[in-house]
Every structure is written in C-alpha cells, then in structure tokens.
Design an enzyme around this catalytic site. Structure first.
Site, PDB file in Angstrom:
ATOM      1  N   LYS A 189       0.955  -1.371  -0.013  1.00 44.14           N
ATOM      2  CA  LYS A 189      -0.245   0.033  -0.048  1.00 44.14           C
ATOM      3  C   LYS A 189       0.816   1.245   0.033  1.00 44.14           C
ATOM      4  O   LYS A 189       2.156   1.357   0.543  1.00 44.14           O
ATOM      5  CB  LYS A 189      -0.966  -0.028   1.291  1.00 44.14           C
ATOM      6  CG  LYS A 189      -2.073   0.894   1.063  1.00 44.14           C
ATOM      7  CD  LYS A 189      -3.137   0.003   0.190  1.00 44.14           C
ATOM      8  CE  LYS A 189      -4.346   0.697   0.394  1.00 44.14           C
ATOM      9  NZ  LYS A 189      -5.535  -0.268  -0.151  1.00 44.14           N
TER      10      LYS A 189
HETATM   11  N1  GLU Z   1      -7.095  -0.228  -3.577  1.00 48.49           N
HETATM   12  C1  GLU Z   1      -7.906  -1.386  -3.875  1.00 48.49           C
HETATM   13  C2  GLU Z   1      -8.068  -2.112  -2.637  1.00 48.49           C
HETATM   14  O1  GLU Z   1      -7.631  -1.481  -1.332  1.00 48.49           O
HETATM   15  C3  GLU Z   1      -7.330  -2.085  -4.981  1.00 48.49           C
HETATM   16  C4  GLU Z   1      -6.038  -2.351  -4.989  1.00 48.49           C
HETATM   17  C5  GLU Z   1      -5.427  -2.949  -6.146  1.00 48.49           C
HETATM   18  O2  GLU Z   1      -6.206  -3.090  -7.283  1.00 48.49           O
HETATM   19  O3  GLU Z   1      -4.264  -3.212  -6.431  1.00 48.49           O
HETATM   20  O4  GLU Z   1      -8.195  -3.460  -2.880  1.00 48.49           O
END
Ligand code: GLU
Length: 421
Positions: free
Chosen positions: A111
């Site tokens: 993240k």
């Molecule tokens: N931000 C989204 C999540 O928390 C998508 C993450 C992604 O597609 O890599 O799942």
C-alpha cells in the site's frame, strides 16, 4: 476503542495485528511464522516536494509499504488523504496480502499513501505530486515488483501519470506498472466498477445465506465514492431498496428507497449527496444504526467500533471499505448474530480485476467487458463459498475463516520457498 477521529494513530495497525494473531492461533503456527508475517518486508518513507501553482514549495510525506511477496509481486492501492500515517499504510498493506492470497491472485500485498488533501489542489499540482512521488519510489515498483492502483483520493488519472513517469524513466512504455488506468491507456474494461460488483456478489450471497430474499430487502451504504456509488447502483438494480447513503459531507435517506440513478445525477452536478431532493437529511452516523437488512460501510477504517456496534440493527454487513470494523465491534456483532462479510473477501473485486488488467497489459491482448465480468463473478462466488464453508467447518466468524485461509496460503508459500540464507 472509539471512532476513527478519537482513535490513536496506531489503532488500525493494532486491528490488523489482532486479526493476524487470531489467525495464527486458529492455524496453530509458532512464533517464528507469526513474526515473519507480522512485519512488512520492505517500507520506504519519502519527502514529496511540490511546486504549487503560486510558485511556493510545500513538502509532503509519502510512504510505500510492501508487506509480503512470498506469492508474487506486491500489489495494492495508493491513497491521498490528510489522515495517512505509516501505521495505517502498514495495516492496509497487510490486508492486501491476505486479500490477494484469499482470492488466489498471484501477488503479495502493498500500500502507498501521501499525507495530502487532494481537494485542496489543482489537477496540475496533483500531477506534479504524483510524478515526484512515483519518481521517489520508482526503484521499488514495476510489473514484476510492486503494482500500485487507485485507493481513496486517487483515480485512473493518477495511475496514468504514474505509469507515464515510470515509463519515461525506463525509456519505454510499461503498461503493467499500475492498474486502474484509463481504458484507452491499458486499463481493463470493468475495473472502475469491479470493487462494487464484487461487494454486491457477496452481499447477495450473504443475504441469501441468512434467508433474506435480496429482492425487496433494505440497504444502507456509507460512502458514495469509487465503491459506495456503484454498490448502491448495483444493489438497486438487484431489487434492493437503498434506504440511505452518505458521503463525507452528509447523508440522505428515504423510507421507501432512494432513486439511485437520480442521486448519481445530483452528485455529478453538485459533488455531494447533500441537498438531494429525493431524500431527507440524516444526521451524523445515524446511517450505521438504521434498521436495514444490509449495511455496506464503503468509506474508511474504524467506523464500527465498541462505541456503536451494539446499536447496529443490520442483519448483514458487507465491508466495501478496508478495515471498517474494529475487533471489539466484531465481537459485539458476532454475539448479536450479525453476519459480517470481511473486507478481504467482500471488496476484493477491485484487485481481482486489477490482476486481469495486469495480465491483459502483459500480454497486450484485451478482453471484452462480458469476459471480465464473468471471470470476476466466478472468482467472487468461489471465494464466498470457500470462506463460508470453512467458517462453518471451524465454527468461527467469516473474518476468522477468511484470514486463516489467506494466512495459510502465504505461510505455505513462504515455507515452500524456504528462508534465505
Ligand atoms: N485499493 C484497492 C484495495 O484496497 C485496490 C487495490 C488494487 O487493485 O491493487 O483493494
């Protein structure tokens, strides 16, 4: 633990760690494995200087945390919010590891975040911030290393700028470095609505499991952004009555059900659900305590906590957001017989179609919208069945079952690879 605003900065990470500890116990793993999984493999904090439109320079803080890559490259969103902290990013990265493992997409978890309020900046400023942050973290990312995607405060435009910045540095176009890009630029059909589609697949299955017929059932949705908006739309299309929705500015409700199509039009015109003529104003967090069959928290972490969980009347909660329910609230809801479909299952549709986007970009071969949706539906339904059956077998809540299944997959990959050196 109280509401997000009152909570200490470490609370979200505490929640994620508590969930991991519970899974380690269910699986009977030792302290060595627990320690391996509790800490991120790699994390970086960068300064992000921004030349503002007025010529002055402001410096922001950015993070990228790669929690695990035992099963493949790290994967996870990038968040722009004034509330971003390193501990929050660590928690969100850990949840991405479990989410990817649970849905069996060949990724670890990551993240990123910049502590910035995107609402206070022009598009030109956001572009410069994005490009500088991308440049700072570029040694860590790439289609085989770590693949960012949108999250709160970022969108397909952000992903296009990141992909372009990385590609310019590499000297050639690398479509697979981000997902959630515009469809004309290596994005996948169906990605923009994928998280919400997945939420609704799980919601319909969970309601049915509880003996509640989806057609005519009632729902409340907290959040009207990338996840909540389309979740409300698809729930209404499935025949549910959406009694209330909220965004960061306020909430609207109608005892007979909101006209979601008209509400979307109002939001496009005004930027908020507030002032929608087809509903009444709902105060504060009352939405979370409405007497509905289904509650979809699709905003931020920690909104269901020890201070309000006992007042929740929904029979089923499907987590569109990451980490909306604290462990204390989980316990209260469990005792009250509320079925909670956990984030790592319920909102995984986004990363599943991110995976499809990455596969398509790497092969330079594009699928139809129907193909994307059919493959997504299959994966979400299978994951639901798998988690539900496991929870029944173990006699534990869905979250414990989901986390245990995911942690087991990651631990197994780690053991099969072995520890170097
Ligand atoms: N931000 C989204 C999540 O928390 C998508 C993450 C992604 O597609 O890599 O799942």
């Amino acid at each position: 633990m109280t509401a997000l605003v009152d909570a200490p900065a470490t609370s979200v990470l505490d929640d994620a760690q508590a969930q991991l500890s519970a899974a380690i116990e269910v699986l009977g793993y030792d302290q060595s494995m627990h320690r391996m999984l509790a800490v991120p493999r790699r994390e970086v904090t960068v300064s992000v200087p921004l030349r503002k439109d007025d010529g002055s320079v402001e410096v922001y803080v950015g993070h990228r945390v790669q929690h695990n890559f035992s099963r493949g490259p790290a994967k996870g969103g990038l968040r722009y919010s004034p509330d971003v902290t390193l501990d929050e990013v660590r928690a969100l990265a850990m949840w991405m590891t479990w989410k990817c493992a649970l849905l069996d997409v060949p990724y670890g978890g990551a993240k990123g975040g910049i502590r910035i309020d995107p609402r206070e900046h022009s598009a030109a400023e956001l572009e410069r911030v994005t490009r500088r942050y991308t440049s700072e973290i570029s040694p860590l990312i790439g289609p085989e290393r770590d693949i960012p995607a949108p999250d709160i405060g970022t969108d397909e435009r952000t992903m296009a700028w990141m992909m372009d910045t990385y590609s310019v540095q590499q000297g050639h176009t690398v479509l697979g470095v981000t997902t959630g890009k515009p469809v004309g630029l290596g994005g996948s059909l169906g990605r923009a609505t994928a998280t919400s589609r997945g939420v609704v697949h799980v919601a319909l299955a969970a309601l049915t499991d509880r003996g509640i017929a989806p057609a005519g059932a009632t729902a409340a949705v907290q959040g009207f952004g990338k996840v909540g908006r389309y979740a409300a739309r698809f729930l209404a299309e499935a025949g549910l009555r959406v009694l209330a929705v909220s965004d960061q500015y306020g909430a609207v409700a109608s005892p007979t059900g909101l006209d979601v199509v008209a509400l979307e039009k109002h939001v496009d015109e005004t930027g908020s659900v507030v002032g929608f003529a087809g509903g009444d104003v709902l105060p504060g967090d009352a939405l979370l305590e409405l007497d509905v069959d289904l509650l979809v928290p699709a905003a931020v972490e920690g909104v269901l906590h020890a201070g309000n969980a006992a007042r929740v009347k929904a029979k089923v909660i499907v987590e569109g957001a990451n980490g909306p329910t604290t462990p204390e609230a989980d316990e209260i809801l469990r005792s009250a017989g509320v079925l909670v479909a956990p984030d790592i299952l319920a909102n995984a549709g986004g990363v599943v179609v991110s995976y499809f986007e990455w596969v398509q970009a790497n092969q330079a071969f594009w699928w139809s919208a129907d193909e994307v949706e059919a493959r997504l539906a299959t994966r979400m339904d299978q994951a639901w069945q798998h988690v539900n059956a496991h929870a029944r077998r173990l006699g534990v809540p869905l979250r414990s079952a989901a986390t245990a299944l995911a942690v087991e997959r990651v631990a197994q990959a780690h053991q099969q690879r072995g520890l170097y050196p």
